[in-house]
Design an enzyme around this catalytic site. Structure first.
Site, mmCIF file in Angstrom:
data_model
loop_
_atom_site.group_PDB
_atom_site.id
_atom_site.type_symbol
_atom_site.label_atom_id
_atom_site.label_comp_id
_atom_site.label_asym_id
_atom_site.label_seq_id
_atom_site.Cartn_x
_atom_site.Cartn_y
_atom_site.Cartn_z
ATOM 1 N N TYR A 72 2.473 -10.083 1.247
ATOM 2 C CA TYR A 72 2.069 -8.548 -0.152
ATOM 3 C C TYR A 72 0.835 -9.462 -1.840
ATOM 4 C CZ TYR A 72 4.402 -6.049 2.735
ATOM 5 O OH TYR A 72 4.613 -4.101 4.476
ATOM 6 N N ARG A 75 -1.537 -9.173 -1.442
ATOM 7 C CA ARG A 75 -2.491 -7.535 -1.367
ATOM 8 C C ARG A 75 -1.969 -7.066 -2.544
ATOM 9 N NH1 ARG A 75 0.947 -4.136 2.739
ATOM 10 N NH2 ARG A 75 -0.504 -2.390 1.704
ATOM 11 N N ASN A 107 1.207 6.141 -0.269
ATOM 12 C CA ASN A 107 0.959 4.550 -0.548
ATOM 13 C C ASN A 107 1.929 3.665 -1.472
ATOM 14 O OD1 ASN A 107 -1.139 5.719 0.867
ATOM 15 N ND2 ASN A 107 -2.455 6.223 -0.849
ATOM 16 N N HIS A 124 7.307 5.345 0.621
ATOM 17 C CA HIS A 124 6.902 4.410 1.238
ATOM 18 C C HIS A 124 7.556 3.201 0.136
ATOM 19 C CE1 HIS A 124 5.105 5.922 5.179
ATOM 20 N NE2 HIS A 124 5.917 5.958 4.994
ATOM 21 N N CYS A 132 16.007 -7.118 -3.554
ATOM 22 C CA CYS A 132 16.828 -8.414 -2.529
ATOM 23 C C CYS A 132 16.742 -7.434 -1.216
ATOM 24 C CB CYS A 132 17.610 -9.106 -3.761
ATOM 25 S SG CYS A 132 18.914 -8.779 -3.235
ATOM 26 N N CYS A 152 16.768 -13.912 -5.640
ATOM 27 C CA CYS A 152 18.017 -12.506 -6.501
ATOM 28 C C CYS A 152 18.660 -13.725 -7.133
ATOM 29 C CB CYS A 152 18.668 -11.811 -5.915
ATOM 30 S SG CYS A 152 19.481 -10.686 -6.661
ATOM 31 N N GLY A 191 -5.775 12.786 3.470
ATOM 32 C CA GLY A 191 -5.940 10.843 3.646
ATOM 33 C C GLY A 191 -5.226 10.072 4.484
ATOM 34 N N SER A 193 -3.544 9.597 8.294
ATOM 35 C CA SER A 193 -3.139 9.606 9.918
ATOM 36 C C SER A 193 -2.187 10.903 10.813
ATOM 37 C CB SER A 193 -4.077 8.378 10.923
ATOM 38 O OG SER A 193 -2.543 7.289 10.091
HETATM 39 P P1 OAD Z 1 -3.469 5.299 8.214
HETATM 40 O O1 OAD Z 1 -4.206 3.809 8.225
HETATM 41 O O2 OAD Z 1 -3.328 5.973 9.443
HETATM 42 O O3 OAD Z 1 -4.556 7.259 7.951
HETATM 43 C C1 OAD Z 1 -5.744 6.780 6.919
HETATM 44 C C2 OAD Z 1 -6.378 7.799 7.111
HETATM 45 O O4 OAD Z 1 -7.586 8.663 5.566
HETATM 46 C C3 OAD Z 1 -7.343 7.981 7.829
HETATM 47 O O5 OAD Z 1 -6.900 9.740 8.894
HETATM 48 C C4 OAD Z 1 -8.607 8.494 7.822
HETATM 49 O O6 OAD Z 1 -9.622 9.201 8.802
HETATM 50 C C5 OAD Z 1 -8.615 8.515 6.073
HETATM 51 N N1 OAD Z 1 -9.730 8.590 5.724
HETATM 52 C C6 OAD Z 1 -10.026 7.000 5.806
HETATM 53 N N2 OAD Z 1 -10.828 7.071 4.988
HETATM 54 C C7 OAD Z 1 -11.008 8.223 3.545
HETATM 55 C C8 OAD Z 1 -11.213 9.197 2.597
HETATM 56 N N3 OAD Z 1 -12.226 8.544 2.193
HETATM 57 N N4 OAD Z 1 -11.233 9.820 1.899
HETATM 58 C C9 OAD Z 1 -9.803 10.835 2.792
HETATM 59 N N5 OAD Z 1 -9.210 10.062 3.796
HETATM 60 C C10 OAD Z 1 -9.806 9.222 4.348
HETATM 61 O O7 OAD Z 1 -3.529 6.078 7.125
HETATM 62 P P2 OAD Z 1 -1.822 5.978 6.517
HETATM 63 O O8 OAD Z 1 -1.987 7.455 7.426
HETATM 64 O O9 OAD Z 1 -0.961 6.470 4.823
HETATM 65 O O10 OAD Z 1 3.703 2.645 6.573
HETATM 66 O O11 OAD Z 1 -0.479 5.338 7.226
HETATM 67 C C11 OAD Z 1 0.385 5.948 7.076
HETATM 68 C C12 OAD Z 1 1.815 4.840 7.271
HETATM 69 O O12 OAD Z 1 1.234 3.750 8.016
HETATM 70 C C13 OAD Z 1 1.858 3.948 6.042
HETATM 71 O O13 OAD Z 1 2.254 4.047 5.006
HETATM 72 C C14 OAD Z 1 2.359 2.286 6.124
HETATM 73 C C15 OAD Z 1 1.003 2.044 7.717
HETATM 74 O O14 OAD Z 1 2.016 1.954 8.545
HETATM 75 C C16 OAD Z 1 4.004 1.471 6.202
HETATM 76 O O15 OAD Z 1 3.453 0.370 6.012
HETATM 77 C C17 OAD Z 1 5.500 1.767 6.283
#
Ligand code: OAD
Length: 253
Positions: A72, A75, A107, A124, A132, A152, A191, A193
């Site tokens: 982290y 990142r 995000n 999230h 902590c 902490c 954006g 999935s």
């Molecule tokens: P994903 O990585 O699952 O999905 C990313 C999406 O963004 C995909 O559908 C891509 O097609 C799309 N994508 C890629 N480039 C893009 C662009 N330039 N413009 C628009 N879309 C684009 O990410 P999330 O759906 O955010 O959780 O994932 C959900 C959660 O899963 C995250 O918050 C995280 C992860 O595990 C935790 O860490 C709890």
């Protein structure tokens, strides 16, 4: 701009002109054009190269706190080098043009707020905050570059204030996000999935309550089936076009 996309954007623009409440669900894709990797894209996605069990679960943290802390931390360092992109800024423009507007984001990068969006529900959590492990005491201002989680005042290890797999979402954030999607007349889904619950259910809730659903993503997802309009392409380009087209329509009136 391709003709079909142009026509679809004008359908969205005309809906926006009578919109009371616009809600926007965002995922990692909206920050892709800022240079932040998504989670599930083949090869470049974070989960393609890192094991979420080890890095994003409470069990993984307890098994190797230093590993998780350093992941982290790297990142968070990267966040100091990235900027909001035209997609984040287009959402700021839309907020100015629509009566009621809220972003619900999965995000943890803080880029919506940095761009200037004023109402962002972080489902999230945020990589920029800490609490902590044992008692959730919030702690600010943790320096970057530490090799292990600091403690902490209560003696427990600090962790990033993000939601890990198997953990419940912050109750107030989920409650408000649910209410916002239930009351929306337009829902943008940008954006994501659409694979992670409960966020993935929010567009369905909006649709069920009569909202017009617009999905923006270069790829189709499980949410595409309920989308009234699918705008296929990167969020930075498409949202910029939508905001520009809406602004043009508004200034003509
Ligand atoms: P994903 O990585 O699952 O999905 C990313 C999406 O963004 C995909 O559908 C891509 O097609 C799309 N994508 C890629 N480039 C893009 C662009 N330039 N413009 C628009 N879309 C684009 O990410 P999330 O759906 O955010 O959780 O994932 C959900 C959660 O899963 C995250 O918050 C995280 C992860 O595990 C935790 O860490 C709890």
């Amino acid at each position: 701009m391709k003709r079909q996309l142009e026509e679809e954007i004008s359908v969205v623009t005309s809906r926006l002109s009578s919109c009371r409440k616009l809600v926007v669900l965002t995922g990692a894709g909206v920050s892709r054009e800022s240079g932040i990797p998504t989670f599930r894209e083949a090869q470049t996605g974070l989960w393609a190269n890192c094991d979420p069990e080890r890095l994003a679960t409470p069990q993984g943290f307890l098994a190797d706190p230093a590993l998780v802390w350093q992941w982290y931390d790297s990142r968070r360092k990267m966040l100091s080098t990235v900027k909001p992109n035209p997609g984040h800024y287009a959402l700021v423009e839309l907020e100015k043009l629509v009566g009621s507007f809220v972003i619900v984001t999965q995000n943890v990068d803080g880029l919506h707020a940095l761009a200037g969006s004023s109402d962002v529900i972080e489902l999230h959590g945020s990589m920029k905050r800490f609490r902590c492990f044992d008692a959730n005491h919030p702690v600010d201002d943790v320096p970057v570059g530490l090799l292990e989680p600091p403690k902490c005042q209560c003696g427990s290890m600090l962790r990033p204030d993000v939601i890990w797999f198997g953990e419940a979402l912050p109750e107030h954030a989920l409650k408000r996000a649910t209410e916002e999607f239930q009351g929306a007349d337009i829902a943008f889904v940008v954006g994501t999935s659409g694979l992670v619950q409960p966020a993935a259910s929010l567009p369905h809730l909006a649709k069920h309550n009569g909202a017009f659903v617009v999905e923006i993503n270069p790829e189709t997802t499980p949410i595409t089936d309920i989308a009234d309009v699918f705008l296929g392409g990167p969020a930075g380009t498409i949202l910029h076009q939508v905001a520009g087209s809406f602004l043009k329509a508004q200034t003509k009136v």
